[in-house]
Enzyme design. Sequence first.
Site, PDB file in Angstrom:
ATOM      1  CB  CYS A 129      42.791  16.360  48.319  1.00 55.23           C
ATOM      2  SG  CYS A 129      41.820  14.906  48.720  1.00 55.23           S
TER       3      CYS A 129
ATOM      4  CG  ASP B  78      38.005  16.274  43.557  1.00 59.96           C
ATOM      5  OD1 ASP B  78      39.123  16.212  44.101  1.00 59.96           O
ATOM      6  OD2 ASP B  78      37.076  16.980  43.990  1.00 59.96           O
TER       7      ASP B  78
HETATM    8  N1  SAH Z   1      34.508  16.653  43.413  1.00 60.35           N
HETATM    9  C1  SAH Z   1      33.634  16.787  44.574  1.00 60.35           C
HETATM   10  C2  SAH Z   1      34.291  16.310  45.863  1.00 60.35           C
HETATM   11  C3  SAH Z   1      34.736  14.852  45.834  1.00 60.35           C
HETATM   12  S1  SAH Z   1      34.912  14.158  47.427  1.00 60.35           S
HETATM   13  C4  SAH Z   1      33.168  18.251  44.670  1.00 60.35           C
HETATM   14  O1  SAH Z   1      33.656  19.103  43.897  1.00 60.35           O
HETATM   15  O2  SAH Z   1      32.314  18.545  45.493  1.00 60.35           O
HETATM   16  C5  SAH Z   1      35.219  12.497  47.111  1.00 60.35           C
HETATM   17  C6  SAH Z   1      33.997  11.637  46.819  1.00 60.35           C
HETATM   18  O3  SAH Z   1      34.471  10.346  46.465  1.00 60.35           O
HETATM   19  C7  SAH Z   1      33.010  11.413  47.958  1.00 60.35           C
HETATM   20  O4  SAH Z   1      31.743  11.836  47.562  1.00 60.35           O
HETATM   21  C8  SAH Z   1      33.013   9.876  48.193  1.00 60.35           C
HETATM   22  O5  SAH Z   1      31.720   9.371  48.444  1.00 60.35           O
HETATM   23  C9  SAH Z   1      33.514   9.378  46.886  1.00 60.35           C
HETATM   24  N2  SAH Z   1      34.221   8.084  46.877  1.00 60.35           N
HETATM   25  C10 SAH Z   1      35.191   7.656  47.704  1.00 60.35           C
HETATM   26  N3  SAH Z   1      35.697   6.473  47.302  1.00 60.35           N
HETATM   27  C11 SAH Z   1      35.021   6.143  46.167  1.00 60.35           C
HETATM   28  C12 SAH Z   1      35.097   5.048  45.249  1.00 60.35           C
HETATM   29  N4  SAH Z   1      35.983   4.063  45.417  1.00 60.35           N
HETATM   30  N5  SAH Z   1      34.262   5.056  44.203  1.00 60.35           N
HETATM   31  C13 SAH Z   1      33.375   6.052  44.013  1.00 60.35           C
HETATM   32  N6  SAH Z   1      33.274   7.115  44.837  1.00 60.35           N
HETATM   33  C14 SAH Z   1      34.086   7.156  45.897  1.00 60.35           C
END
Ligand code: SAH
Length: 396
Positions: A340, A300
């Site tokens: 998204c 996600d």
């Molecule tokens: N699935 C979660 C929402 C995900 S939001 C829920 O249900 O609440 C996306 C997340 O991806 C954020 O927490 C952000 O810190 C993380 N993120 C963004 N880029 C990333 C990367 N390259 N590696 C790991 N995490 C990342």
Amino acid sequence: MATLILHPGKEKSVLRRHPWLFSGAVAQLDGRVRPGATVDVVSHEGRPLARAAWNPASQIRARVWSFDAAETIDHAFFKRRIAAAVARRASLPELAGQQGLRLVHAESDGLPGVIADRYGDTVVVQLTTAGADKWRAAIADSLHQATGCARIYERSDVEVRKLEGLEAVTGWLHGEAGGDELVIEEHGVRMTVDYVGGHKTGFYLDQRENRRRAAELARGRRVLNCFCYTAGFSLQALAGGAREVVSIDSSGPALATAQRNLALNPQLDAARAIWREADVFAELRNLRASGENYDLIILDPPKFAHTAAHAERAGRAYKDINLTAMRLLAPGGLLMTYSCSGGVSAELFQKIVAGAALDVGRTARIVQRLQGAADHPVDLAFPEGEYLKGLLLQLD
Ligand code: SAH
């Protein structure tokens, strides 16, 4: 009130009830008004079409409040629209009684630029356009009236406000803090909502039903939750009886909240949870190199494409994570994969994921198409509202 006159032919989208008028549609503005003011929208021949919020600073020059050109846009208008949005949620069985609930979903609830999420007795509102910004007081009052919630907090600190020429605004609009954080229960799991500093208004409400689905699928499985944020999917998987849940996120603060969320739920077996602060792109390769495999993988990621113009680069990123995740799936394993990005359509996303399956040489079948929860509805006249799409796949 000023009158916004459209170029010939540009009335078509308004007649189809699409709420955005781009700069290229506008022939002229008769009168002088400030950003956010309400204008009458008329066709080239002067036919009244709608009432809209004007903003010369934005490429979207006007956003329609009402397709009834005679409707007055005033405090009572917001009261009606917000009461209707709240009533729609109350009438759907899967939403009635949710402690965390999106009450107003912008254009899809007839209120461009207005987002309102309820967490227990607190409403967190986000105003993203000049029109919405101007009606702050009426919106806050209407939310209070429609919900009875005494605490209304504003989180208008999103990047998109810059495109509208607006500064960040945060703070209490009604009532005040009883504590720094809120806790809600989702499908029996307690979750912290950091409404002051967390993403969006503090929580990803749009994935609520998909988290429930993950709980159903998790029993006895080894689960890998990528981009876990505050562990919404991870804790649902534990609640559903996962054998082990590995959660990856690059954000230290998100993982700290994730672990506090686990501690808030003593009914869950904490020994089955493993946390990795890492970049998902790199960590998936490390896991592969160390010979790991999983039975359920959740992907996600954050929005990779903010507009259709970034769709190509986003496409490569989606393909990369899906491909590396597929390599880690055990035979018969399940992949829950999401996008998204508004600029990536459901059709394009499916093509990208299909390309990934082809490259790893595995057959992948769609078990279910996934979307945002019912409190994030999509107005058929506004397909741009359909930003979240996902696939539940089973691999051979
Ligand atoms: N699935 C979660 C929402 C995900 S939001 C829920 O249900 O609440 C996306 C997340 O991806 C954020 O927490 C952000 O810190 C993380 N993120 C963004 N880029 C990333 C990367 N390259 N590696 C790991 N995490 C990342």
